[in-house]
Motif scaffolding. Structure first.
Motif, PDB file in Angstrom:
ATOM      1  N   ASN A 392       0.861  -1.179   0.000  1.00 16.07           N
ATOM      2  CA  ASN A 392       0.000   0.000   0.000  1.00 16.07           C
ATOM      3  C   ASN A 392       0.897   1.229   0.000  1.00 16.07           C
ATOM      4  O   ASN A 392       1.842   1.306   0.790  1.00 16.07           O
ATOM      5  N   GLU A 432      -3.212   7.308  -4.039  1.00 15.16           N
ATOM      6  CA  GLU A 432      -3.280   6.081  -3.262  1.00 15.16           C
ATOM      7  C   GLU A 432      -3.282   4.902  -4.229  1.00 15.16           C
ATOM      8  O   GLU A 432      -4.021   4.907  -5.232  1.00 15.16           O
ATOM      9  N   VAL A 434      -2.932   0.417  -4.135  1.00 16.29           N
ATOM     10  CA  VAL A 434      -2.873  -0.783  -3.319  1.00 16.29           C
ATOM     11  C   VAL A 434      -2.718  -1.972  -4.256  1.00 16.29           C
ATOM     12  O   VAL A 434      -3.385  -2.048  -5.288  1.00 16.29           O
TER      13      VAL A 434
END
Length: 563
Positions: A392, A432, A434
């Motif tokens: 992450n 972001e 992941v």
């Protein structure tokens, strides 16, 4: 014969007597002794000859055994030495370059020892063995060692993607990318051949021992083609910032620098010094190929300085815009970049960075006044590595003035061209991404990007870009997989060019790859891509084939690899 002799004597003594028996018995006894002696002598000679043959055979077998044993011992020693050399060489370089160097080394040794050559005599008579002298053997050994050193010193790395596609109207493939964005979702949406080819030479410590000083040179060539022909050289036509026809093959020198480490053994054994042109500690969002922070450029610096719980990197980086000139010359931008990273904390690693940028202004030939500018940018990054089979990565950053584009030079979405309002420019960015891979049958990477930019003009409001998407992959076995990708972009601009809308892109791609991981490469894929967009983007997406449409298909094949 002895038995017959005794039997004869027994018959005579039983009464078969003749005249002159005594004389005849004496003569017969004398003859019998002679016969017995001859027989015994012959038997002895035969036995002696037989014993001599056996001794000779035994001696020959012993010699053969000893010679065979010596030959096997020499062969075993040679094989052990060869295996040891191969293991040492494999630790120093890639297998492909090892194979080439071993062939070269063998050829060099063979030429030195056997005297073989490419001349007529060698070609038609074969290899004529020579009795190698000590000097020749030593020369061959030195050649082999020299080649092994060269193999250990050289590295070759790179990235490559290439393929070909068509659009649903029958022409060459085009990419679906929303206006006002710095990236697009990649899978089945890359209409070019692109490569980065990195050449590294290790001048010191080619074995890369961690406790020894090392110095290396790195050079990288970037190649980018439009897939028009094998060597395209046609004028480009650009519509709304996108290439719609033509195009030249482009080759650039993207890296040319020297770096080294372990100079300060007593105080900072891990510190790395560098200077030149390089990709500098870039942050990357994989599935849309977006670089939220990219200060790559020209300069020098030091990395991996240990300061307690953190590491420090400091660099001076610069770039220029040759298309913009003032009375001071080419417009240039200088940056001082400071980063703290690898701070261990709850859930993962933390880091922060700061950039101070300056640029000298002036008056352009058209009369535009560009003010001298400075700006600051800073950011925060969090990484959770080895998380559910993936990782992450989260970042948030903000910049002002000439530092607002998070780049080493004066280009980017925020600063396409420096203006009189450059000191009021700003950017706020959140990313972001992941990667989850709970097993060897499934993996998925979702991402999110939020960007707000301001060009500094008080009459212009903030522009905004929001993006989110994901690429799941299903693995059927070690080599076959099926990838999907869906992405959504929304952008908004209230000044020229005016646009406000969204774009959606979907791709399905059966793949043949080299493993069961998300990043397993090489991979071969076929793909079918569908894109649609709002009416506010009409004429901004897909170029000429979709100029008056709000949706379209593309399809094709592609190979992607890195090494």
């Amino acid at each position: 014969m002895i038995a017959l002799h005794h039997q004869y004597r027994a018959r005579v003594s039983s009464g078969l007597r003749r005249p002159k028996s005594q004389r005849m018995r004496g003569a017969f006894s004398s003859n019998g002794v002679t016969i017995v002696a001859v027989v015994v002598l012959l038997h002895t000679l035969a036995s002696a000859q037989q014993d001599g043959d056996l001794q000779q055979q035994l001696q020959e077998l012993k010699q053969q055994y000893e010679q065979t044993t010596r030959d096997l011992q020499l062969r075993i020693a040679a094989l052990e030495q060869q295996i040891e050399n191969q293991e040492q060489t494999q630790n120093k370089t890639k297998e492909s370059t090892i194979s080439a160097a071993e062939l070269a080394a063998q050829e060099a040794a063979r030429n030195a020892v056997t005297g073989s050559s490419n001349q007529v005599g060698a070609k038609y008579q074969g290899q004529v063995p020579l009795q190698p002298t000590y000097d020749e053997l030593q020369e061959a050994d030195n050649k082999i060692k020299g080649l092994q050193r060269e193999v250990g010193a050289f590295e070759f790395h790179g990235y490559l993607r290439s393929g070909y596609g068509l659009n649903s109207e029958g022409g060459q493939q085009v990419a679906f990318q929303a206006p006002g964005t710095e990236a697009k979702y990649r899978l089945g949406n890359e209409a070019e051949t692109y490569g980065e080819f990195i050449f590294v030479n290790n001048w010191l410590n080619p074995g890369q021992h961690p406790d020894q000083t090392w110095v290396k040179t790195e050079v990288m060539i970037e190649a980018n083609t439009t897939n028009s022909t094998n060597s395209a050289s046609f004028p480009q036509t650009v519509v709304n910032g996108q290439v719609t026809s033509g195009g030249n093959d482009q080759f650039r020198l993207r890296e040319a620098f020297v770096r080294g480490g372990h100079f300060l053994d007593d105080t900072q054994p891990d510190a790395i010094f560098w200077a030149g042109e390089r990709y500098y500690r870039r942050q990357h969002v994989e599935i849309d190929d977006f670089y939220p922070l990219d200060l790559s450029g020209y300069g020098a610096g030091i990395e991996d300085v240990r300061l307690g719980i953190t590491k420090l990197a400091v660099a001076f980086l610069a770039g220029a815009r040759p298309d913009i000139t003032t009375q001071n010359g080419t417009y240039a931008k200088s940056n001082v970049d400071v980063r703290f990273y690898d701070v261990k904390g709850p859930l993962g690693l933390y880091g922060a960075w700061f950039d101070f940028a300056t640029s000298k202004g002036g008056t352009t030939p058209t009369g535009t006044i560009i003010p001298t500018s400075s700006g600051e940018a800073f950011g925060f990054k969090f990484q959770h590595l080895e998380w559910h089979g993936g990782y992450n990565a989260f970042s948030i950053q903000y910049g002002t003035g000439v530092a607002s584009n998070f780049s080493s030079n004066g280009s980017g979405t925020v600063v396409e061209d420096p203006t009189p309002f450059i000191n009021s420019q700003a950017q706020f960015l959140i990313t972001e991404q992941v990667l989850l891979q709970p097993n060897d049958k499934f993996a998925i990477m979702p991402i999110f990007v939020y960007q707000r930019t301001k060009d500094g003009n008080p009459l212009h409001p903030w522009q905004q870009w929001v993006s989110f998407g994901a690429r799941p992959e299903v693995f059927f076995n070690k080599y076959l997989s099926l990838a999907f990708e869906g992405g959504f972009d929304h952008t908004h601009s209230q000044f020229a060019p005016l646009y406000d809308g969204w774009l959606r892109k979907f791709t399905i791609a059966p793949q043949i790859g080299a493993g069961r991981k998300f990043f397993s490469r090489p991979v071969l894929r076929a793909y079918l891509t569908y894109g649609n967009w709002s009416d506010g983007f009409r004429g901004f997406v897909g170029g000429i084939p979709f100029q008056n449409r709000t949706d379209g298909f593309t399809y094709g094949v592609q190979a992607e690899t890195w090494w």
